[in-house]
Design an enzyme around this catalytic site. Structure first.
Site, PDB file in Angstrom:
ATOM      1  N   TYR A 107       0.729  -0.946   0.104  1.00  0.00           N
ATOM      2  CA  TYR A 107       0.068   0.231   0.220  1.00  0.00           C
ATOM      3  C   TYR A 107       0.671   1.383   0.000  1.00  0.00           C
ATOM      4  CZ  TYR A 107      -4.098  -3.229   1.248  1.00  0.00           C
ATOM      5  OH  TYR A 107      -4.842  -4.089   1.153  1.00  0.00           O
ATOM      6  N   ASP A 138     -10.837  -8.576   8.120  1.00  0.00           N
ATOM      7  CA  ASP A 138     -12.183  -8.626   6.992  1.00  0.00           C
ATOM      8  C   ASP A 138     -13.193 -10.216   7.114  1.00  0.00           C
ATOM      9  OD1 ASP A 138     -12.491  -5.435   7.311  1.00  0.00           O
ATOM     10  OD2 ASP A 138     -12.321  -5.191   4.892  1.00  0.00           O
ATOM     11  N   ASP A 153      -3.419 -17.995   1.333  1.00  0.00           N
ATOM     12  CA  ASP A 153      -4.398 -19.061   0.855  1.00  0.00           C
ATOM     13  C   ASP A 153      -4.784 -20.044   2.177  1.00  0.00           C
ATOM     14  OD1 ASP A 153      -1.923 -19.554   0.105  1.00  0.00           O
ATOM     15  OD2 ASP A 153      -2.777 -20.920  -1.289  1.00  0.00           O
ATOM     16  N   ASP A 158      -5.397  -7.141   5.854  1.00  0.00           N
ATOM     17  CA  ASP A 158      -6.091  -5.920   5.444  1.00  0.00           C
ATOM     18  C   ASP A 158      -8.018  -6.760   4.755  1.00  0.00           C
ATOM     19  OD1 ASP A 158      -8.315  -4.395   4.654  1.00  0.00           O
ATOM     20  OD2 ASP A 158      -7.155  -3.512   3.205  1.00  0.00           O
ATOM     21  N   LYS A 198       4.034 -15.511   2.003  1.00  0.00           N
ATOM     22  CA  LYS A 198       2.970 -15.759   1.358  1.00  0.00           C
ATOM     23  C   LYS A 198       4.716 -16.495   0.632  1.00  0.00           C
ATOM     24  CE  LYS A 198       0.933 -17.808  -2.458  1.00  0.00           C
ATOM     25  NZ  LYS A 198      -0.539 -18.978  -2.240  1.00  0.00           N
TER      26      LYS A 198
END
Ligand code: NAD
Length: 367
Positions: free
Chosen positions: A144, A256, A228, A252, A195
């Site tokens: 970001y 959520d 994942d 993020d 990852k």
């Protein structure tokens, strides 16, 4: 400590309603300990655009700088949705305030009381005792914020866009410390999510986390999971986790997902801790509900104040070191919900109460 000095930024929509309720509850919770609230209120978000021409005016930042913590409501709503994206309340207030106070660690409890399992989209027999986990997200690094970040036109006339994912060892270590401290106060287990099978930043993340925990927190049970798989495991069996901790973009998304499996946004709190300490030596932080301004119910007096009150409890815990009062507040909310006094979002079609009644019931249980 005699006074708790914090900035109050209610924002838009249900923000002011649940903030009023929270200040009432906070007063009732802290007065018996001889503590006074020293609060200054300031505009943020849409109301700040209307009153000052900017979602995060300098006058609001000044109020925050003079305080030991920020209690934040939520910002945005239909009125400001036609503004250019960069000027819209969420983007123009939340990102700059995180930057202004170097809020690098986002802590979100994933707490679902067992009495509220029906609010979760998961099967009740999957979570008979509710859910109790925490997600810690790195907030100021990663894709970001990494540079370069741009849209270009190539020589052949085709457009391309570029974001850059960057992490340094010190950025990873400081968030690892927050995860370790959080886990020590809970079940002592941390699952670091990355990852590392694809991304260089994740390879560094994993190496750094392993070395940091081995050296500084060998007693913590550390595990690793690809993002994942973590997304799948969260819906399969959320309680297998104690503390999940991860980089900005993965956090993020996962936080959520966690909010959804925990049911109503009206119950979800969060804390964002900064790099600097306040006058009492505790982390400066911003405390806010995970949900938004709920325009569909704003002004109707039916919003659930619990997320905002639980955020205030986190403020007492992290920025003022008042664990006992925070425990009391959380217990009062739990007792209220258990007794069946609930706002519409957690009443499942049964009789519900408004914000004020819910607030009064919580205060009554503070005893
Ligand atoms: P939302 O979180 O405001 O609402 C989603 C649903 O949850 C709605 O049905 C709402 O009524 C319900 N809900 C949320 N909080 C509740 C509470 N305390 N009590 C009872 N019900 C509650 O999300 P949205 O509708 O996508 O967004 C509305 C506005 O909020 C948008 O302008 C968005 O940009 C903004 N927003 C702000 C923040 C923030 O300030 N941090 C976060 C998310 C969304």
């Amino acid at each position: 400590m005699k006074t708790l000095k914090f900035a109050v930024l209610p924002g838009d929509g249900i923000g002011p309603e649940v903030m009023d309720a929270t200040l009432e509850v906070l007063k009732a919770a802290t007065a018996p300990a001889g503590l006074e609230l020293d609060t200054t209120q300031a505009d943020v978000g849409g109301i700040a655009i209307d009153n000052h021409g900017s979602a995060l005016p300098e006058s609001t930042l000044e109020v925050c700088r003079a305080a030991d913590a920020i209690l934040f409501g939520s910002v945005g709503g239909p009125k400001w949705e036609t503004l250019p994206p960069a000027e819209q309340p969420e983007r123009a207030a939340l990102l700059p305030i995180r930057k202004a106070f170097s809020l690098f660690a986002n802590i979100r409890p994933g707490l679902l009381f067992k009495e509220l399992v029906d609010a979760s989209p998961l099967r009740p027999d999957n979570i008979p005792n509710g859910i109790d986990i925490v997600c810690i997200r790195e907030l100021t690094g990663g894709i970001y914020f990494g540079q370069p970040k741009e849209t270009r036109t190539l020589d052949n006339g085709e457009k391309m866009a570029l974001d850059t994912m960057v992490y340094t060892v010190s950025e990873i270590e400081r968030i690892a410390e927050v995860a370790a401290v959080t886990a020590k106060a809970r079940g002592g287990r941390v699952c670091s999510v990355d990852k590392a099978n694809v991304l260089q930043t994740s390879v560094l993340w994993r190496e750094t986390v392993i070395a940091y925990f081995k050296k500084n927190h060998p007693e913590i049970e550390l595990s690793h999971m690809y993002v994942d798989n973590a997304a799948q495991q969260l819906v399969r069996d959320p309680n297998q986790f104690d503390v999940i901790f991860t980089e900005n973009m993965f956090g993020d998304i996962l936080s959520d997902e966690m909010a959804i499996i925990c049911g109503s946004l009206g119950m979800m709190s969060s804390a964002s801790l900064g790099l600097t300490n306040n006058q009492y030596g505790f982390p400066y932080g911003l405390y806010e509900p995970a949900g938004g301004t709920a325009p569909d119910i704003a002004g109707k007096g039916v919003a659930n104040p619990c997320a905002q009150i639980l955020s205030a409890a986190m403020m007492l815990r992290y920025s003022f070191g008042l664990d006992e009062i925070a425990d009391k507040l959380e217990a009062a909310i739990r007792g209220t919900v258990e007794s069946g006094i609930r706002t519409g979002d957690i009443a499942f079609g049964k009789k519900s109460v408004g914000t004020q009644e819910m607030t009064a019931a919580i205060i009554e249980r503070l005893g």
